[in-house]
Scaffold this motif. Structure first.
Motif, mmCIF file in Angstrom:
data_model
loop_
_atom_site.group_PDB
_atom_site.id
_atom_site.type_symbol
_atom_site.label_atom_id
_atom_site.label_comp_id
_atom_site.label_asym_id
_atom_site.label_seq_id
_atom_site.Cartn_x
_atom_site.Cartn_y
_atom_site.Cartn_z
ATOM 1 N N LEU A 1 0.835 -1.149 -0.024
ATOM 2 C CA LEU A 1 0.034 0.294 0.181
ATOM 3 C C LEU A 1 0.695 1.515 -0.166
ATOM 4 N N THR A 2 0.446 2.276 -0.876
ATOM 5 C CA THR A 2 1.914 3.406 -1.059
ATOM 6 C C THR A 2 0.938 4.352 -2.056
ATOM 7 N N THR A 3 1.475 5.447 -0.448
ATOM 8 C CA THR A 3 0.762 6.698 -0.572
ATOM 9 C C THR A 3 1.507 8.115 -0.893
ATOM 10 N N LEU A 4 1.290 8.297 -1.931
ATOM 11 C CA LEU A 4 2.084 9.658 -2.494
ATOM 12 C C LEU A 4 1.936 10.679 -3.572
ATOM 13 N N PHE A 5 2.491 11.369 -3.239
ATOM 14 C CA PHE A 5 2.325 12.485 -4.630
ATOM 15 C C PHE A 5 2.711 12.785 -5.767
ATOM 16 N N PRO A 6 2.590 11.960 -6.627
ATOM 17 C CA PRO A 6 2.884 11.634 -8.004
ATOM 18 C C PRO A 6 3.605 13.320 -8.747
ATOM 19 N N GLY A 7 3.838 14.508 -8.764
ATOM 20 C CA GLY A 7 4.092 15.553 -9.475
ATOM 21 C C GLY A 7 3.057 15.558 -10.038
ATOM 22 N N ALA A 8 3.589 17.126 -10.347
ATOM 23 C CA ALA A 8 2.313 18.297 -11.297
ATOM 24 C C ALA A 8 2.386 17.559 -12.940
ATOM 25 N N VAL A 9 1.072 17.049 -13.403
ATOM 26 C CA VAL A 9 1.169 17.049 -15.153
ATOM 27 C C VAL A 9 1.095 18.829 -15.202
ATOM 28 N N PRO A 10 1.904 18.494 -16.639
ATOM 29 C CA PRO A 10 2.372 20.282 -16.842
ATOM 30 C C PRO A 10 0.792 19.794 -18.289
ATOM 31 N N ALA A 11 0.696 21.708 -18.142
ATOM 32 C CA ALA A 11 -0.507 21.312 -19.194
ATOM 33 C C ALA A 11 -0.323 22.068 -20.670
ATOM 34 N N LYS A 12 1.030 22.094 -20.659
ATOM 35 C CA LYS A 12 1.114 22.570 -22.268
ATOM 36 C C LYS A 12 2.447 21.483 -22.371
ATOM 37 N N LEU A 13 2.662 21.176 -23.761
ATOM 38 C CA LEU A 13 4.311 20.584 -24.180
ATOM 39 C C LEU A 13 5.704 20.840 -23.175
ATOM 40 N N PRO A 14 5.902 19.911 -22.682
ATOM 41 C CA PRO A 14 7.919 20.645 -21.679
ATOM 42 C C PRO A 14 7.904 21.519 -22.591
ATOM 43 N N LYS A 15 9.240 22.209 -22.695
ATOM 44 C CA LYS A 15 10.461 23.079 -22.993
ATOM 45 C C LYS A 15 11.196 22.128 -22.553
ATOM 46 N N ASP A 16 12.502 22.300 -23.334
ATOM 47 C CA ASP A 16 13.773 21.465 -22.931
ATOM 48 C C ASP A 16 13.636 21.683 -21.744
ATOM 49 N N ASN A 17 14.071 22.717 -20.944
ATOM 50 C CA ASN A 17 14.391 23.135 -19.931
ATOM 51 C C ASN A 17 13.524 22.543 -18.238
ATOM 52 N N TYR A 18 11.968 21.752 -18.858
ATOM 53 C CA TYR A 18 11.781 21.813 -17.745
ATOM 54 C C TYR A 18 11.174 20.221 -16.964
ATOM 55 N N TRP A 19 11.966 19.730 -17.746
ATOM 56 C CA TRP A 19 12.878 18.534 -17.659
ATOM 57 C C TRP A 19 13.225 18.114 -16.723
ATOM 58 N N GLN A 20 14.772 19.461 -15.890
ATOM 59 C CA GLN A 20 15.389 19.077 -15.241
ATOM 60 C C GLN A 20 14.742 19.679 -13.668
ATOM 61 N N SER A 21 13.385 20.361 -13.854
ATOM 62 C CA SER A 21 13.185 20.530 -12.648
ATOM 63 C C SER A 21 11.487 20.390 -12.197
ATOM 64 N N HIS A 22 11.313 19.173 -13.260
ATOM 65 C CA HIS A 22 10.513 18.261 -12.184
ATOM 66 C C HIS A 22 9.899 17.828 -12.859
ATOM 67 N N PRO A 23 10.329 16.831 -11.729
ATOM 68 C CA PRO A 23 10.501 15.361 -11.508
ATOM 69 C C PRO A 23 9.258 14.599 -11.258
ATOM 70 N N PHE A 24 9.102 13.922 -12.226
ATOM 71 C CA PHE A 24 7.857 12.320 -12.103
ATOM 72 C C PHE A 24 8.326 11.595 -11.385
ATOM 73 N N ASN A 25 6.794 11.297 -10.944
ATOM 74 C CA ASN A 25 7.099 9.549 -10.053
ATOM 75 C C ASN A 25 5.868 8.931 -9.997
ATOM 76 N N PHE A 26 5.040 8.528 -11.014
ATOM 77 C CA PHE A 26 3.475 8.124 -11.388
ATOM 78 C C PHE A 26 3.995 6.957 -11.130
ATOM 79 N N VAL A 27 3.447 6.083 -10.303
ATOM 80 C CA VAL A 27 3.580 5.057 -9.907
ATOM 81 C C VAL A 27 2.246 4.009 -10.530
ATOM 82 N N ASN A 28 2.672 3.053 -11.171
ATOM 83 C CA ASN A 28 1.889 2.050 -11.710
ATOM 84 C C ASN A 28 0.970 1.131 -10.576
ATOM 85 N N PHE A 29 -0.073 1.122 -10.154
ATOM 86 C CA PHE A 29 -1.194 0.878 -8.859
ATOM 87 C C PHE A 29 -1.766 -0.597 -9.815
ATOM 88 N N ALA A 30 -1.419 -1.611 -8.600
ATOM 89 C CA ALA A 30 -2.777 -2.832 -9.090
ATOM 90 C C ALA A 30 -3.850 -2.938 -8.424
#
Length: 476
Positions: free
Chosen positions: A418-447
């Motif tokens: 059982l896992t509880t987390l805030f997975p990250g913020a989904v960007p509303a627009k297509l991410p720019k090159d510099n976006y990937w360094q400052s916005h880590p994602f942790n979208f876990v696959n759930f059963a």
């Protein structure tokens, strides 16, 4: 003038209703499309489950026939195409209802399922001739990799080889493809073809495609039948590959090369694949559809980084260029069917917190922006939605650095815990090159949710809105 008995009147009313039912085209051909891991199997299982199990619980409140108490029942009936595999709904439900529950196995080829849905008409002409009407729904599932092949219909072997060369010489493919491309650079394209040599190189290319798909999580896999061959497994028609040195080959020598040469055989097999596999696939299946839903998993590419997300964007563009759209009428549906309703669904919405759903829809719209503009101009009814075909998490609030934050809770697929987390913020627009360094994602696959009985309705997010958009007008 003779007076009709009540029985005779009811018989005539039923016959008139049946005729009007056919005239008003009470039939929907729905294509469920999307790339691997976008959740096609889960989506079809849930859609069928919601309709079969709808009853007093009213779990489809945004589906008008249910909301207005006009939905009667749905049942599975014999599908039209006996040569096409039946979608394994029973196997999928068994997987979801066992303990511990597991996700159903993904389909590896074309499959179909037909439902008959009985309802009370309210606004259509049917209400004047019958108390109950039946809508026939044909659902067809396709491997997403096969969809990408449709773009090959507009390409020559040279153009396709050049396109693949561009992909194979860019990261993240370049390092993995380096050894294979070195072998191609040493291949004399004008020598007499050795079928065993070509078969070995085609096998190595196929293994590369598997690596791109399963190890890197990339979306553009072409030819798609190479990794999901179906009945073509082992056939010479799948033993070719892009000649990535084609820009170095003399044009006259290429044009004059016969089918017994290496380049001639590769070209011939490409053309045969394009005509006999891709075009026939298009003619047999795609031209019959009139409703379509395109499923997209944006979260996994966001997790995997910039190159994976850019590959998803390219794949979506390639898929959408191949569809045949236009306003539908009864005449055009009978002789030249066209899709008149199209939905883009961002799947796995339950894997992010609710306030992120708006951004998830916006991101999908950004991915298909150009195509969406074009088909909107043709008066196609389009909708984008964030959904969870089978909801596997719960929402809540947690505390981080003294502040309350929204979280998702569920059984993590990898750990089984059982896992509880805030997975990250989904960007509303297509991410720019510099976006990937400052916005880590942790979208876990759930059963999947544990303990759901086979006869119960599966938990979901917005499947009622999906049904309303795709079927609501046919059940008015």
């Amino acid at each position: 003038m003779p007076i009709l008995s009540q029985d005779k009147f009811d018989q005539l009313k039923q016959k008139a209703g049946n005729l009007l039912n056919r005239t008003l085209d009470q039939h929907v051909n729905l294509a469920v499309t999307g790339l691997s891991r976008s959740g096609k199997t889960a989506f079809i299982t849930s859609l069928v489950n919601q309709l079969l199990s709808e009853g007093g619980e009213k779990h489809l409140t945004f589906f008008n026939p249910v909301h207005q108490d006009r939905f009667i029942a749905a049942k599975r009936v014999t599908q039209k195409h006996m040569h096409v595999a039946r979608f394994d709904y029973d196997g999928a439900m068994q997987a979801l209802s066992q303990l511990p529950a597991v996700w159903p196995q993904a389909t590896k080829g074309i499959s179909e399922l037909r439902l008959a849905i009985k309802y009370k008409p309210k606004d259509s002409l049917l209400k004047y001739t019958t108390e109950l009407a039946t809508l026939t729904l044909d659902i067809t599932d396709y491997p997403g990799e096969w969809l990408l092949d449709l773009s090959m219909l507009n390409m020559t072997y040279e153009q396709w080889s050049e396109q693949m060369h561009t992909l194979l010489t860019r990261e993240p493919r370049a390092e993995l493809a380096k050894a294979w491309m070195e072998k191609i650079s040493q291949l004399d394209p004008l020598k007499a073809a050795d079928e065993l040599e070509i078969a070995e190189l085609a096998k190595a290319y196929t293994e590369l495609l598997h690596t791109f798909r399963h190890q890197l999580g990339l979306s553009v896999i072409q030819p798609g039948r190479f990794i999901l061959p179906g009945e073509l497994a082992g056939a010479p028609i799948l033993e070719f590959f892009p000649f990535t040195e084609i820009n170095k080959l003399d044009g006259n020598a290429y044009q004059n090369a016969d089918d017994t040469s290496v380049i001639g055989m590769l070209k011939a097999r490409f053309l045969e694949y394009r005509e006999r596999v891709v075009k026939q696939f298009y003619k047999k299946h795609f031209l019959k559809f009139d409703r379509q839903i395109v499923l997209a998993d944006c979260l996994t590419p966001l997790n995997n980084g910039k190159t994976s997300f850019e590959d998803l964007k390219l794949a979506m563009s390639m898929i959408m260029q191949s569809y045949h759209y236009g306003q539908s009428s009864l005449f055009s549906r009978l002789f030249n069917p066209k899709i008149d309703k199209l939905m883009f669904a961002a799947t796995k919405a339950d894997h992010v917190t609710p306030e992120q759903h708006t951004n998830l829809v916006s991101l999908v719209n950004q991915l298909v922006h150009g195509t969406k503009q074009e088909i909107s101009f043709n008066a196609i009814d389009i909708k984008s939605l964030a959904i969870a075909s089978i909801k596997s998490t719960n929402y809540g609030n947690g505390t981080y650095q003294g502040q309350s934050i929204p979280v998702v809770r569920g059984l993590a697929q990898a750990s089984g815990k059982l896992t509880t987390l805030f997975p990250g913020a989904v960007p509303a627009k297509l991410p720019k090159d510099n976006y990937w360094q400052s916005h880590p994602f942790n979208f876990v696959n759930f059963a999947p949710t544990q303990g759901v009985a086979e006869h119960e309705a599966l938990p979901h997010l917005r499947m009622d809105q999906v049904l309303q958009f795709l079927l609501g007008d046919k059940m008015s």
